[in-house]
Design a protein around this motif. Structure first.
Motif, PDB file in Angstrom:
ATOM      1  N   GLN A  88      27.026 -23.412  -1.566  1.00 18.70           N
ATOM      2  CA  GLN A  88      26.602 -22.636  -2.725  1.00 18.70           C
ATOM      3  C   GLN A  88      27.106 -23.276  -4.020  1.00 18.70           C
ATOM      4  N   THR A  89      28.348 -23.715  -4.004  1.00 19.40           N
ATOM      5  CA  THR A  89      28.938 -24.346  -5.185  1.00 19.40           C
ATOM      6  C   THR A  89      28.210 -25.634  -5.542  1.00 19.40           C
ATOM      7  N   MET A  92      24.898 -24.676  -7.002  1.00 26.80           N
ATOM      8  CA  MET A  92      25.052 -24.207  -8.384  1.00 26.80           C
ATOM      9  C   MET A  92      25.160 -25.386  -9.341  1.00 26.80           C
ATOM     10  N   PRO A 152      25.727 -16.576  -7.533  1.00 27.81           N
ATOM     11  CA  PRO A 152      25.498 -17.956  -7.981  1.00 27.81           C
ATOM     12  C   PRO A 152      24.526 -18.072  -9.162  1.00 27.81           C
ATOM     13  N   GLY A 155      26.329 -18.392 -12.256  1.00 32.72           N
ATOM     14  CA  GLY A 155      26.966 -19.705 -12.365  1.00 32.72           C
ATOM     15  C   GLY A 155      25.990 -20.794 -12.761  1.00 32.72           C
ATOM     16  N   VAL A 156      24.780 -20.756 -12.193  1.00 31.72           N
ATOM     17  CA  VAL A 156      23.756 -21.744 -12.560  1.00 31.72           C
ATOM     18  C   VAL A 156      23.414 -21.641 -14.037  1.00 31.72           C
ATOM     19  N   ALA A 224      31.887 -25.539 -11.151  1.00 35.91           N
ATOM     20  CA  ALA A 224      31.311 -24.484 -10.322  1.00 35.91           C
ATOM     21  C   ALA A 224      32.367 -23.863  -9.417  1.00 35.91           C
TER      22      ALA A 224
END
Length: 284
Positions: A88-89, A92, A152, A155-156, A224
């Motif tokens: 996921q990180t 992102m 997320p 974060g994006v 991220a």
């Protein structure tokens, strides 16, 4: 063989050019004043944050206490959960960097003097770039977590908005430094303004743009990881949860996972950037 300088020659040089052997008194006083000012500001800063050897010693003791709880690292039976959060990180960082680059590309052309010569428009756009660049991605993450909720997506958006102005400035500077001969050749072939940008400018700046994007992707992977701590999802959220409940062995495992992942991404990105730079040098 190096000829030796006689004592008489040195004496003559010392009398005619004394600044070669010792700096003037005024210059030395200015240097000492700058050092004293620096030490005064540094000392005031230490006093203001209440730094002291006792606090440092106590902090090191507590840190050693935590390190003992961190060893040996353990995944806590949630290895694949951590892997999914790490992916996921990475996602992102990738999406945020890609969105920022796509949005910044036309802004970079608009901000270049050789594309839009209107100085007033250019000045206003560049100052807009500079003002928004002063807001860190962590601040944007807090804003977007409040606006769109945890996860997320926030974060994006934080990475994209934080990077778009930096990319715009870098792209504009790259466009301003393109070779004129290639542009003139494209124009001589009968191209219009848009075709000139696409065929005469864009191929020249593409390697520079790709190099910048890859370099920023490295940093955004680290960013991220931090953004997750404020609720933007990813591995940072996992780390924040483990620290909050004092599961220090799992926190150590997640930290090691982040370090290994960032090291791999940095190495791959560096190799790609070197290939792009070498290709650009060969073409040039």
């Amino acid at each position: 063989m190096n000829p030796k300088i006689s004592a008489d020659t040195v004496a003559v040089l010392r009398s005619t050019n004394p600044e070669l052997f010792s700096r003037p008194l005024l210059q030395r006083l200015r240097t000492w004043s700058l050092w004293l000012a620096f030490l005064a500001v540094f000392g005031f800063g230490l006093w203001w944050i209440e730094a002291s050897p006792q606090r440092i010693w106590d902090g090191l003791g507590k840190l050693g206490f935590l390190v003992r709880f961190m060893w040996p690292p353990s995944d806590g039976g949630a290895f694949w959960e951590h892997v999914y959060a790490m992916l996921q990180t990475l996602g992102m960082a990738f999406l945020g960097t890609l969105i920022a680059a796509v949005v910044a590309l036309p802004l970079g052309f608009l901000g270049a003097k050789n594309v839009v010569p209107n100085w007033l428009f250019h000045f206003g756009l560049r100052r807009g770039f500079d003002s928004l660049r002063g807001i860190d991605s962590l601040v944007w993450a807090l804003i977007f977590v409040s606006a769109v909720g945890l996860g997320p997506f926030a974060g994006v958006l934080a990475i994209a908005v934080s990077d778009v102005m930096v990319f715009s400035k870098l792209f504009a500077e790259a466009i301003e430094n393109v070779e004129r001969k290639q542009i003139e050749g494209v124009r001589a072939a009968g191209s219009n303004g848009l075709q000139t940008l696409r065929l005469g400018v864009f191929p020249q700046v593409l390697p520079v743009i790709l190099s910048h994007v890859l370099y920023f992707y490295e940093g955004n992977v680290r960013s991220a990881s931090i953004l997750g701590i404020v609720g933007a999802g990813g591995i940072g959220l996992q780390l924040s949860d483990r620290i909050r409940i004092n599961n220090w062995d799992e926190a150590a495992f997640i930290i090691l996972m982040i370090l290994v992942t960032v090291a791999v991404i940095d190495n791959l990105s560096r190799r790609l950037r070197m290939k792009i730079i070498q290709h650009q040098a060969q073409v040039g």
